[in-house]
Each structure stands twice: as C-alpha cells, then as structure tokens.
Design an enzyme around this catalytic site. Structure first.
Site, PDB file in Angstrom:
ATOM      1  CG  PHE A 140      -1.875   1.192   1.200  1.00 22.79           C
ATOM      2  CD1 PHE A 140      -2.969   1.179   0.347  1.00 22.79           C
ATOM      3  CD2 PHE A 140      -1.658   2.317   1.992  1.00 22.79           C
ATOM      4  CE1 PHE A 140      -3.846   2.272   0.294  1.00 22.79           C
ATOM      5  CE2 PHE A 140      -2.533   3.405   1.943  1.00 22.79           C
ATOM      6  CZ  PHE A 140      -3.628   3.374   1.097  1.00 22.79           C
ATOM      7  CG  ASP A 225       5.387   3.657   1.617  1.00 21.86           C
ATOM      8  OD1 ASP A 225       5.451   4.309   2.675  1.00 21.86           O
ATOM      9  OD2 ASP A 225       4.330   3.499   0.977  1.00 21.86           O
ATOM     10  CE  LYS A 254      -0.879   5.561   7.775  1.00 14.68           C
ATOM     11  NZ  LYS A 254      -0.601   4.831   6.549  1.00 14.68           N
TER      12      LYS A 254
HETATM   13  C1  LIG Z   1      -0.878   5.179   5.149  1.00 11.34           C
HETATM   14  C2  LIG Z   1       0.129   4.813   4.139  1.00 11.34           C
HETATM   15  C3  LIG Z   1       0.296   5.562   2.961  1.00 11.34           C
HETATM   16  C4  LIG Z   1      -0.621   6.691   2.587  1.00 11.34           C
HETATM   17  O1  LIG Z   1      -0.471   7.798   3.420  1.00 11.34           O
HETATM   18  P1  LIG Z   1      -1.549   8.989   3.319  1.00 11.34           P
HETATM   19  O2  LIG Z   1      -1.042   9.984   4.315  1.00 11.34           O
HETATM   20  O3  LIG Z   1      -2.870   8.403   3.653  1.00 11.34           O
HETATM   21  O4  LIG Z   1      -1.511   9.488   1.933  1.00 11.34           O
HETATM   22  C5  LIG Z   1       1.317   5.215   2.104  1.00 11.34           C
HETATM   23  N1  LIG Z   1       2.126   4.183   2.378  1.00 11.34           N
HETATM   24  C6  LIG Z   1       2.004   3.437   3.500  1.00 11.34           C
HETATM   25  C7  LIG Z   1       2.951   2.320   3.749  1.00 11.34           C
HETATM   26  C8  LIG Z   1       0.984   3.719   4.405  1.00 11.34           C
HETATM   27  O5  LIG Z   1       0.834   2.956   5.490  1.00 11.34           O
END
Ligand SMILES: *Cc1c(COP(=O)(O)O)cnc(C)c1O
Length: 404
Positions: A140, A225, A254
């Site tokens: 994700f 990420d 986050k």
């Molecule tokens: C939550 C998340 C995102 C997206 O972040 P947003 O602030 O909602 O755009 C991207 N990558 C990972 C691994 C995430 O957990």
C-alpha cells in the site's frame, strides 16, 4: 453563525461523501493514550489514528510547538523557505542515510514525489527505456492515481480510467518472483520494509538483501515506503536501520507529524539533483506549522529511551495477546515489529477482524484491522504500560463475547 443542529453520526451520512464508514463513536478530546467521546465515555487508544499519533494525544511538547509557531508564522509557500522546515530537514538528514529532503503533506504525496523523482532520474541518466516500476502485491502506497496503481491491490486502482503505465507487481518475500521481473529497464522498486495495510508482513532478511542486490545489478533505485514504519514505530528511527539495507529514497509521513499532516521524501544529493527548479512542488509542503510540530515529534521520538521503550512495550503486547489466545484460541499468529502488531485470526474466524474491532470498541478500547483477517495494533510509542494492560483486559472482554 448558527450551530443549532445535532452534530452526530447521522450528520456524516447527510453531508459527507460516502467513501468512509466511520464508527458511531465521535471522540471529542484525548490525553495520552485515552480518548473521550461526546457522551464522555473513555476509550483506550490502541489505534493511534492509524499509526499516526506516535506520542498519543495532546503531548505537551507537540502542543507547545503548535502554540509557539501558531503565534509566529503559519504559512509562506515555497516562494520563501522557513526556519522550522530547515531545522526539521537538517535533523532528518543528520539522523538518516539521506542528504536532502522534500516536504509534502501526506504519505501518498511523499510517494508520488519519490516515483516522479525516480522516473526523472532514470530519464536523465539512462534514457527513455528505463521506466518500469516494480512494487509488491498487497503493498500500500497511498491513494493518488500513481501511488494506488503502484500499490498491490487492483481493487483500489480499478474503475478510474486509464492507469499510469509500466508498473508491475511481484510477490512480497518471494525473491524469484521479483527476479523474474527486474531488468535494466527497471527504473525503481517501491516497497514497504514491513507491509502494513497488506497484513503486517515482515520481510525476511534474505528477501530485502536480495532486492537491494538486484536493484544494484540493474541500476534501479530502491524506494522504501516508511510511511507506516517510520519515526520509531518498529523500535528503530526508521525500519531500514534494523534491516541492514539502505534505500536510495525513503518516504515518511503518518507518525512524522504526530497528528499534524506532513510527509517527507528523503534521498541522496546525487539523486535529488534531478528534481530541478520547477519540476515538482506543493503549496503546503514544508509549511511552518506542520514542520514545527514534526520537529518536536521527531526530537521526542528520536531518543534511546523512547525507541527502547517501543521494544519493551511490544513485548508486553505480544505476551498479553498470547495469554488471551491461550484462553480463547482465536489467533493463529501474533506478528509485526515494535508497536506495529498484527493478530491473525484462525480459520474459525475468517473475515471477522471487523467484528473483533467492534467488540473491543464496545468494551472501551480502539483497535485497527489490516484486511479482513487481522486485528492490528498501532498505539502511541509512549503508551503507559498500565494502559496496555487495561486496554488488553478490555480487548479480552471483547474477544470473550465473540468466542463464546
Ligand atoms: C498510510 C500509508 C500511505 C498513505 O499515506 P496517506 O497519508 O494516507 O496518503 C502510504 N504508504 C504506506 C505504507 C501507508 O501505510
């Protein structure tokens, strides 16, 4: 201005776009790892605003930073730089592999910047043919069209018309499947150094090492990420630090703002130079208010005390969950790293993670799910041990209701 209408869950259905299904409970204030709703019911927070509130609610250092900056200057845009952004960037490069920082407002935007940078780098250095992006199934990376297409669940990217191209997906923790896709035409590989939304899946040491080696062999950039794993979540400042592998680009969001929206992309000088003046940007990115709060969060988390505390608290959780499981036999595995924990439901409870979340909520503890079969915990990194114990006792009462 008139406020004479009830502000409740029904109002959501009246006035909000229906893309979310929020719970009936509306929290109105929080302190540390406890939250109170409109009726003043108290809840223990094991969800942390989805791995965001790394220092709980209303941590004094963050409140002070917000107030102090709030009386100085809120916003300038990138026509001018600002002191909080420069200070935060300096601290981020001093504490990671990176030399340069780009600020955004969210995880998706940070990943969008990383992917655009990788494509531009490949075009400049290697030419037009090197545009393939490899990512992983169940991964994700956010909800912009580029990032959701790079993400590993087509359910999230289908139905919006033609997708950004030259993106393929390998199996996570399966080096052979990755090897079969990578070539000299691969521009970048984007991966989570622990899949969060996809089910709390840790990579094996051989897998991450193998991915790094193949990226080096084929001159592809490795993008980590760390939107969910970054800023202390796994007990390291960034998860890569515990994996013995260094990425070329890293994204953070986050927990970075501890609850204030901010994101960042980190990279080396060599790669960063391809985002020349005018190639990319954001109105709010690097906003002084966001950076002032993030600086306070970063300073507070980046201490031995907090990072070691994460490892200790993780043990309290895992032992507590195992004890619950001995009585009720609902989990087949407790996994994750640090305070990103997944409890995987046994075959008897397939598809019922949301039922566990709801049952726990009814007993006064907020949890998360990761897919239909995993209950996820991503609490404050400084949650007091008493709150873990009390929250797990409440969670157990929820489990008992379902298991009986
Ligand atoms: C939550 C998340 C995102 C997206 O972040 P947003 O602030 O909602 O755009 C991207 N990558 C990972 C691994 C995430 O957990």
């Amino acid at each position: 201005m008139s406020n004479h209408f009830p502000v409740n869950r029904e109002l959501f259905d009246d006035v909000m776009v229906p893309n979310y299904a929020p719970s009936a409970v509306i929290p109105v204030r929080g302190k540390g790892s406890r939250v109170w709703d409109q009726q003043d019911n108290e809840l223990i927070d094991f969800a942390g605003g989805i791995a965001v509130n790394c220092l709980g609610h209303c941590h004094p250092a963050l409140v002070d930073a917000l107030k102090e900056q709030g009386e100085k200057i809120w916003h300038l845009s990138n026509v001018m730089t600002n002191e909080p952004a420069l200070r935060l960037a300096k601290k981020m490069v001093d504490n990671t592999f990176a030399d340069k920082v780009y600020f955004a407002n969210s995880g998706a935007e940070s990943n969008e910047a990383a992917l655009k940078l990788a494509r531009r780098w490949a075009l400049d250095v290697h030419g037009e043919d090197k545009s393939q992006i490899i990512s992983f199934k169940q991964g994700f990376h956010g909800r912009t069209f580029f990032t959701v297409t790079v993400g590993g669940q087509t359910a999230y990217s289908d139905g919006f018309g033609p997708k950004p191209g030259d993106i393929v997906h390998a199996e996570y923790n399966n080096l052979e499947s990755f090897k079969a896709l990578i070539s000299d035409k691969t521009c970048a590989v984007m991966m989570e150094p622990l899949q969060g939304e996809g089910g709390i899946v840790s990579p094996t040491a051989e897998f991450v090492k193998g991915v790094r080696e193949l990226c080096d062999q084929h001159n592809a950039l490795l993008i980590f990420d760390e939107v969910q794993t970054g800023v202390g979540r796994t007990g390291e400042l960034y998860a890569y630090m515990g994996l013995d592998v260094t990425p070329d680009i890293l994204t953070s969001a986050k927990a970075l703002g501890g609850g204030f929206p901010i994101g960042a992309m980190l990279t080396t000088t060599e790669i960063a130079k391809h985002l020349k003046i005018g190639t990319h940007g954001s109105t709010y990115g690097g906003n002084p208010l966001a950076c002032a709060v993030a600086e306070a969060a970063f300073d507070t988390v980046n201490t031995e005390e907090v990072l070691n505390g994460v490892k200790e608290k993780a043990e309290v959780y895992v032992n507590g969950l195992k004890a619950i499981n001995e009585k009720y036999n609902v989990f087949k595995e407790i996994r994750g790293k640090g305070l990103l924990i997944g409890a995987v439901l046994t075959d008897d409870y397939q598809g019922r993670a949301k039922d566990f979340l709801n049952a726990a909520m009814a007993e006064g503890v907020m949890t998360l799910v990761a897919g239909a079969n995993i209950v996820r915990f991503a609490p404050s990194l400084i949650i007091p041990n008493e709150d873990i114990v009390e929250g797990l006792a409440r969670f157990e009462r929820g489990v008992a209701k379902i298991a009986q």
